[in-house]
Structure formats: structure tokens, C-alpha cells
Scaffold this motif. Sequence first.
Motif, PDB file in Angstrom:
ATOM      1  N   THR A  22       0.835  -1.206   0.000  1.00  0.00           N
ATOM      2  CA  THR A  22       0.000   0.000   0.000  1.00  0.00           C
ATOM      3  C   THR A  22       0.867   1.252   0.000  1.00  0.00           C
ATOM      4  O   THR A  22       0.614   2.205  -0.741  1.00  0.00           O
ATOM      5  CB  THR A  22      -0.934   0.011   1.232  1.00  0.00           C
ATOM      6  N   GLU A  49      -7.378   8.117  -4.030  1.00  0.00           N
ATOM      7  CA  GLU A  49      -8.335   7.542  -4.979  1.00  0.00           C
ATOM      8  C   GLU A  49      -7.631   6.687  -6.030  1.00  0.00           C
ATOM      9  O   GLU A  49      -8.145   5.641  -6.433  1.00  0.00           O
ATOM     10  CB  GLU A  49      -9.123   8.668  -5.656  1.00  0.00           C
ATOM     11  N   ASP A  52      -7.172   3.495  -4.555  1.00  0.00           N
ATOM     12  CA  ASP A  52      -8.426   2.955  -4.044  1.00  0.00           C
ATOM     13  C   ASP A  52      -8.378   2.756  -2.526  1.00  0.00           C
ATOM     14  O   ASP A  52      -8.773   1.710  -2.003  1.00  0.00           O
ATOM     15  CB  ASP A  52      -8.763   1.625  -4.732  1.00  0.00           C
ATOM     16  N   VAL A  53      -7.847   3.789  -1.836  1.00  0.00           N
ATOM     17  CA  VAL A  53      -7.864   3.786  -0.374  1.00  0.00           C
ATOM     18  C   VAL A  53      -8.456   5.109   0.090  1.00  0.00           C
ATOM     19  O   VAL A  53      -8.625   6.037  -0.700  1.00  0.00           O
ATOM     20  CB  VAL A  53      -6.451   3.602   0.233  1.00  0.00           C
ATOM     21  N   SER A  54      -8.744   5.190   1.368  1.00  0.00           N
ATOM     22  CA  SER A  54      -9.318   6.417   1.916  1.00  0.00           C
ATOM     23  C   SER A  54      -8.224   7.428   2.239  1.00  0.00           C
ATOM     24  O   SER A  54      -7.045   7.082   2.352  1.00  0.00           O
ATOM     25  CB  SER A  54     -10.097   6.105   3.197  1.00  0.00           C
TER      26      SER A  54
END
Length: 219
Positions: A22, A49, A52-54
Motif C-alpha cells: 500500500t 483515490e 483505491d484507499v481512503s
Amino acid sequence: MATPTPQTTPAGGLRERKKQRTRDALIRAALELFTEQGYEATTVDEIAEAVDVSQRTYFRYFANKEDVAFAVQEMVEARFMAELTARPATEAPLTALRSAVMVAWDDIGSAIESVIPVELHMRSYQMIESTPALMAVHLRRSSELEEQIARLIAGREGLDVDADPRPRVLVAAFCGVMRVAGKIWGEGPDCSVASIRELTQSYLDHMAPAIDDDWRPHC
């Protein structure tokens, strides 16, 4: 002593690998966005984004955009400092500096490529140099790194860095050579690690002759 179940032992390793993936993905996404649309124009939300993580997840890894912009450079610097610390105490200061940077470049390429393509690293270097806000940070970080190196060299030689100017003078010259080599590499057509290593070696080989008092050719 209880034997760990097959699920327990790999789980920790799996979690760490997932966190590393990540983090690496955030670095790559950030640098791609920075180099494509500009540092100032890129938001943390866009970086998160892209992976695809916050945004909350992003801030678990990096305090701000600045941190992610210099993440790979920080890795390179840490590798150099580790190698310099490990150099034999019998080596002269300049020899230790030169040996450390050349040995570091022997394996740092694979470390960079495990996170981002070297070509993206070059573009990021150019982006930093052309972004006033990042260039100011780069100069500050370089100054702090020089001080760390000078204190390390002074410690190796048993000197008081605040009383003897030689460690800081030597490190200033060494880091100046490194900056010039990096700038030439960043402006050149060859973005390979072999290219920056060869260029660094060539510039360091010219360091001693360049500071000689007599530059005039002898007949």
C-alpha cells in the motif's frame, strides 16, 4: 512452548507485506500524478483515490504531500548513511564517502525499482527541481543531511565538528559534487541506475584535481 499455528506465523508477515504494498502504491501514484499534472495541482484525495484507499489510510503512511514526494529520495539517503556508518574506521574521510556512495549505488537501483520505475524517479527529480515549494524543502533537507554526514565524519576522526571546520568543508564539497552529478543525470537522456552511478564516479574522480590550487596545464 506452544508451536504457532500455520495461520499465525504468516499472518504478521502478510499484514506487513500488505502495508508495504500500500505504501509503495501510494508513492508511485503520487509521483505519477505530481509529474503529470504538477505537485501543487495534485490533492491527497486524488492520490488516495488512485490507489483505491481512503484519505485516512493515506495519512497512516504520510503526514502530507511533501513526505510522499521525498519518500524515495529518503530511502536512497538512508542507504548511503547506513553504508557510510559501516565503512572501516581506517579509511580516510573522502575515501569513506566515495566508497559509501559507490557501494550504495550497487544495490539501491533494485530498491528503487521495487517501488517505482527508475524513469519515474528521474522525472520526479526534475519535478522537484522545477517546483519552488519542493525545491525549498529539498535545500533544507540537503542542509540537514550534510550536517548529519559532517558529524558522522567528525566522529570517525575523533574531531569536534564545532571546533574543527574540516568535516563540514569536506562534506560541503562532496555533497556539491553529488548535486552536480544528479543535476546532469536528471537533464540527460539516460535514466538508468548504471548511468547515475557512472556519472557519480566520474565526478568524484575529478573532485581532488578540481580543488587543486593549480589548474593550468603543464608543458
